[in-house]
Design a protein around this motif. Sequence first.
Motif, PDB file in Angstrom:
ATOM      1  N   PHE A  19       0.811  -1.221   0.000  1.00  0.00           N
ATOM      2  CA  PHE A  19       0.000   0.000   0.000  1.00  0.00           C
ATOM      3  C   PHE A  19       0.845   1.272   0.000  1.00  0.00           C
ATOM      4  O   PHE A  19       0.293   2.374   0.048  1.00  0.00           O
ATOM      5  N   ASP A 168      -6.744   2.769  -5.850  1.00  0.00           N
ATOM      6  CA  ASP A 168      -5.785   2.599  -4.755  1.00  0.00           C
ATOM      7  C   ASP A 168      -6.355   3.121  -3.436  1.00  0.00           C
ATOM      8  O   ASP A 168      -6.149   2.528  -2.384  1.00  0.00           O
ATOM      9  N   LEU A 172      -7.608   0.479   0.081  1.00  0.00           N
ATOM     10  CA  LEU A 172      -7.267   0.543   1.508  1.00  0.00           C
ATOM     11  C   LEU A 172      -8.542   0.463   2.363  1.00  0.00           C
ATOM     12  O   LEU A 172      -8.548  -0.159   3.424  1.00  0.00           O
ATOM     13  N   ARG A 175      -9.530  -3.080   2.456  1.00  0.00           N
ATOM     14  CA  ARG A 175      -8.668  -3.873   3.338  1.00  0.00           C
ATOM     15  C   ARG A 175      -9.259  -3.969   4.741  1.00  0.00           C
ATOM     16  O   ARG A 175      -9.063  -4.962   5.438  1.00  0.00           O
TER      17      ARG A 175
END
Length: 213
Positions: A19, A168, A172, A175
Amino acid sequence: MADLILTTFDWVPMMPRGFVRDLRVRWALEEAELPYHVKSVPFRARDPEHFSHQPFGQVPWLSDGDISIFESGAILLHLGDRSEALMPADARRRSEVLEWLFAALNSVEMASLPWSLLNFTGEARDTTAWKFFDEFLNKSRLAHLEPVLAGREWLAGTFSVADIVMADVLRLVDRFDGLTRYPACRDYVARATARPAFEKAHADQMAHFAAAD
Ligand SMILES: N[C@@H](CCC(=O)N[C@@H](CS)C(=O)NCC(=O)O)C(=O)O
Protein backbone atom coordinates in the motif's frame (compact mmCIF):
# COMPACT_ATOMS: atom_id res chain seq x y z
CA MET A 1 14.22 10.60 -23.35
CA ALA A 2 15.60 10.85 -19.80
CA ASP A 3 15.67 7.87 -17.46
CA LEU A 4 12.76 7.73 -15.06
CA ILE A 5 13.83 6.99 -11.48
CA LEU A 6 11.24 6.21 -8.82
CA THR A 7 12.41 6.62 -5.24
CA THR A 8 10.82 4.77 -2.35
CA PHE A 9 11.88 3.55 1.09
CA ASP A 10 14.40 0.74 1.43
CA TRP A 11 12.13 -1.05 3.90
CA VAL A 12 8.79 -0.57 5.64
CA PRO A 13 6.98 -2.63 8.33
CA MET A 14 4.71 -5.45 7.13
CA MET A 15 1.44 -3.55 7.62
CA PRO A 16 1.81 -0.94 4.83
CA ARG A 17 3.49 -3.28 2.34
CA GLY A 18 1.50 -3.40 -0.85
CA PHE A 19 0.00 0.00 0.00
CA VAL A 20 3.01 2.33 -0.03
CA ARG A 21 2.24 5.07 -2.52
CA ASP A 22 5.12 4.25 -4.83
CA LEU A 23 2.66 1.59 -5.98
CA ARG A 24 0.56 4.22 -7.77
CA VAL A 25 3.63 5.34 -9.68
CA ARG A 26 4.80 1.81 -10.46
CA TRP A 27 1.28 1.02 -11.67
CA ALA A 28 1.19 4.04 -13.98
CA LEU A 29 4.65 3.29 -15.35
CA GLU A 30 3.62 -0.30 -16.06
CA GLU A 31 0.36 0.77 -17.73
CA ALA A 32 2.28 3.16 -19.97
CA GLU A 33 5.08 0.63 -20.55
CA LEU A 34 7.65 3.27 -19.64
CA PRO A 35 11.05 1.92 -18.56
CA TYR A 36 12.17 3.00 -15.07
CA HIS A 37 14.55 2.28 -12.25
CA VAL A 38 13.75 2.12 -8.56
CA LYS A 39 16.02 3.71 -5.94
CA SER A 40 15.74 3.45 -2.17
CA VAL A 41 16.17 5.87 0.68
CA PRO A 42 16.41 4.78 4.32
CA PHE A 43 13.09 4.48 6.12
CA ARG A 44 14.67 5.07 9.50
CA ALA A 45 17.22 7.83 8.83
CA ARG A 46 15.92 10.55 6.51
CA ASP A 47 18.65 12.95 5.55
CA PRO A 48 18.55 16.49 4.11
CA GLU A 49 18.92 15.13 0.56
CA HIS A 50 15.68 13.16 1.09
CA PHE A 51 13.87 16.31 2.34
CA SER A 52 15.16 18.25 -0.65
CA HIS A 53 13.10 15.93 -2.90
CA GLN A 54 10.11 15.39 -0.61
CA PRO A 55 9.66 18.20 1.94
CA PHE A 56 7.81 15.98 4.42
CA GLY A 57 10.38 13.22 4.36
CA GLN A 58 7.93 10.89 2.67
CA VAL A 59 7.96 8.79 -0.49
CA PRO A 60 7.53 8.55 -3.41
CA TRP A 61 9.21 10.97 -5.73
CA LEU A 62 10.11 10.64 -9.37
CA SER A 63 13.18 11.92 -11.19
CA ASP A 64 12.75 12.64 -14.87
CA GLY A 65 16.05 14.07 -16.10
CA ASP A 66 16.58 17.29 -14.15
CA ILE A 67 12.97 17.31 -12.91
CA SER A 68 12.30 15.89 -9.45
CA ILE A 69 8.61 15.67 -8.57
CA PHE A 70 6.83 14.55 -5.39
CA GLU A 71 3.15 13.85 -4.48
CA SER A 72 1.74 10.75 -6.10
CA GLY A 73 -1.05 12.69 -7.83
CA ALA A 74 1.39 15.19 -9.32
CA ILE A 75 3.67 12.38 -10.44
CA LEU A 76 0.79 10.63 -12.19
CA LEU A 77 -0.19 13.83 -13.97
CA HIS A 78 3.42 14.29 -15.03
CA LEU A 79 3.44 10.76 -16.46
CA GLY A 80 0.09 11.40 -18.10
CA ASP A 81 1.87 13.76 -20.47
CA ARG A 82 3.93 10.82 -21.65
CA SER A 83 1.18 8.37 -22.54
CA GLU A 84 -2.43 8.23 -23.67
CA ALA A 85 -2.68 4.99 -21.72
CA LEU A 86 -2.76 7.29 -18.68
CA MET A 87 -4.30 10.53 -19.93
CA PRO A 88 -6.56 10.96 -22.98
CA ALA A 89 -5.62 13.61 -25.54
CA ASP A 90 -9.21 14.82 -25.98
CA ALA A 91 -9.75 18.02 -23.95
CA ARG A 92 -13.17 17.10 -22.55
CA ARG A 93 -12.06 13.65 -21.45
CA ARG A 94 -8.85 15.09 -20.06
CA SER A 95 -10.86 17.43 -17.83
CA GLU A 96 -12.88 14.44 -16.63
CA VAL A 97 -9.67 12.66 -15.68
CA LEU A 98 -8.45 15.74 -13.81
CA GLU A 99 -11.67 16.19 -11.84
CA TRP A 100 -11.80 12.53 -10.85
CA LEU A 101 -8.14 12.39 -9.93
CA PHE A 102 -8.64 15.34 -7.59
CA ALA A 103 -11.89 13.86 -6.32
CA ALA A 104 -10.04 10.66 -5.45
CA LEU A 105 -7.36 12.56 -3.55
CA ASN A 106 -9.18 15.51 -2.11
CA SER A 107 -12.70 14.19 -1.56
CA VAL A 108 -12.47 10.42 -1.09
CA GLU A 109 -8.97 9.92 0.34
CA MET A 110 -9.46 12.99 2.51
CA ALA A 111 -12.32 11.07 4.18
CA SER A 112 -10.97 7.53 3.92
CA LEU A 113 -7.50 8.09 5.32
CA PRO A 114 -8.56 9.17 8.84
CA TRP A 115 -11.04 6.27 8.82
CA SER A 116 -8.31 3.82 7.80
CA LEU A 117 -5.92 5.20 10.41
CA LEU A 118 -8.55 4.73 13.12
CA ASN A 119 -8.98 1.15 11.94
CA PHE A 120 -5.23 0.70 11.94
CA THR A 121 -4.84 2.00 15.49
CA GLY A 122 -7.78 -0.10 16.69
CA GLU A 123 -9.85 2.89 17.80
CA ALA A 124 -12.94 1.71 19.69
CA ARG A 125 -16.15 1.93 17.66
CA ASP A 126 -18.01 3.94 20.30
CA THR A 127 -15.71 6.97 20.26
CA THR A 128 -16.78 10.34 18.88
CA ALA A 129 -13.87 10.30 16.42
CA TRP A 130 -14.81 6.89 15.03
CA LYS A 131 -18.50 7.76 14.66
CA PHE A 132 -17.67 11.03 12.94
CA PHE A 133 -15.24 9.62 10.39
CA ASP A 134 -17.30 6.47 9.77
CA GLU A 135 -20.38 8.53 8.98
CA PHE A 136 -18.38 11.04 6.95
CA LEU A 137 -16.82 8.34 4.76
CA ASN A 138 -19.98 6.32 4.32
CA LYS A 139 -22.74 8.90 4.03
CA SER A 140 -20.84 11.74 2.38
CA ARG A 141 -18.55 9.83 0.07
CA LEU A 142 -19.07 6.09 -0.56
CA ALA A 143 -22.86 6.32 -0.74
CA HIS A 144 -22.46 8.84 -3.57
CA LEU A 145 -19.58 7.12 -5.32
CA GLU A 146 -21.49 3.82 -5.45
CA PRO A 147 -24.07 4.88 -8.10
CA VAL A 148 -21.33 6.54 -10.16
CA LEU A 149 -19.29 3.35 -10.30
CA ALA A 150 -22.39 1.22 -10.85
CA GLY A 151 -22.88 3.08 -14.12
CA ARG A 152 -19.43 2.98 -15.65
CA GLU A 153 -16.40 0.77 -16.04
CA TRP A 154 -13.82 3.53 -15.54
CA LEU A 155 -14.20 7.04 -14.17
CA ALA A 156 -13.47 8.98 -17.36
CA GLY A 157 -14.43 6.69 -20.21
CA THR A 158 -11.27 4.68 -20.64
CA PHE A 159 -8.83 3.65 -17.92
CA SER A 160 -6.67 6.57 -16.73
CA VAL A 161 -4.57 7.93 -13.88
CA ALA A 162 -7.85 8.84 -12.14
CA ASP A 163 -8.62 5.13 -11.84
CA ILE A 164 -5.15 4.36 -10.50
CA VAL A 165 -5.65 6.80 -7.65
CA MET A 166 -9.32 6.06 -6.95
CA ALA A 167 -8.82 2.29 -7.00
CA ASP A 168 -5.78 2.60 -4.76
CA VAL A 169 -7.71 4.78 -2.31
CA LEU A 170 -10.66 2.36 -2.23
CA ARG A 171 -8.35 -0.64 -1.93
CA LEU A 172 -7.27 0.54 1.51
CA VAL A 173 -10.90 0.94 2.60
CA ASP A 174 -11.60 -2.56 1.32
CA ARG A 175 -8.67 -3.87 3.34
CA PHE A 176 -10.58 -2.89 6.47
CA ASP A 177 -13.88 -4.30 5.08
CA GLY A 178 -15.25 -0.83 4.46
CA LEU A 179 -16.75 -1.64 1.05
CA THR A 180 -19.09 -4.47 2.08
CA ARG A 181 -22.17 -2.28 1.53
CA TYR A 182 -20.88 -0.97 -1.82
CA PRO A 183 -20.77 -3.75 -4.43
CA ALA A 184 -20.04 -1.40 -7.34
CA CYS A 185 -17.04 0.05 -5.47
CA ARG A 186 -15.80 -3.45 -4.70
CA ASP A 187 -16.24 -4.61 -8.29
CA TYR A 188 -14.37 -1.52 -9.46
CA VAL A 189 -11.45 -2.29 -7.15
CA ALA A 190 -11.47 -5.92 -8.32
CA ARG A 191 -11.51 -4.81 -11.98
CA ALA A 192 -8.67 -2.36 -11.50
CA THR A 193 -6.47 -4.67 -9.46
CA ALA A 194 -6.94 -7.51 -11.97
CA ARG A 195 -5.04 -5.46 -14.54
CA PRO A 196 -1.61 -6.96 -15.32
CA ALA A 197 0.05 -3.58 -14.66
CA PHE A 198 -1.32 -3.49 -11.11
CA GLU A 199 -0.33 -7.10 -10.48
CA LYS A 200 3.24 -6.41 -11.60
CA ALA A 201 3.47 -3.16 -9.63
CA HIS A 202 2.17 -4.85 -6.49
CA ALA A 203 4.46 -7.88 -6.82
CA ASP A 204 7.45 -5.61 -7.44
CA GLN A 205 6.71 -3.50 -4.36
CA MET A 206 6.33 -6.58 -2.17
CA ALA A 207 9.60 -8.00 -3.52
CA HIS A 208 11.39 -4.67 -3.03
CA PHE A 209 10.57 -4.48 0.68
CA ALA A 210 11.04 -8.23 1.28
CA ALA A 211 14.56 -7.96 -0.15
CA ALA A 212 15.51 -5.72 2.79
CA ASP A 213 14.18 -8.01 5.57
N1 LIG B 1 0.31 12.87 -0.31
C1 LIG B 1 1.52 12.10 -0.43
C2 LIG B 1 1.55 11.12 0.72
C3 LIG B 1 2.84 10.36 0.74
C4 LIG B 1 2.82 9.36 1.89
O1 LIG B 1 1.93 9.34 2.75
N2 LIG B 1 3.85 8.52 1.89
C5 LIG B 1 3.98 7.55 2.94
C6 LIG B 1 4.16 6.17 2.35
S1 LIG B 1 2.67 5.68 1.55
C7 LIG B 1 5.22 7.88 3.75
O2 LIG B 1 6.20 8.31 3.20
N3 LIG B 1 5.11 7.69 5.06
C8 LIG B 1 6.17 7.96 5.97
C9 LIG B 1 5.94 9.21 6.74
O3 LIG B 1 4.92 9.88 6.56
O4 LIG B 1 6.81 9.52 7.56
C10 LIG B 1 1.54 11.37 -1.79
O5 LIG B 1 0.45 11.01 -2.27
O6 LIG B 1 2.62 11.18 -2.38
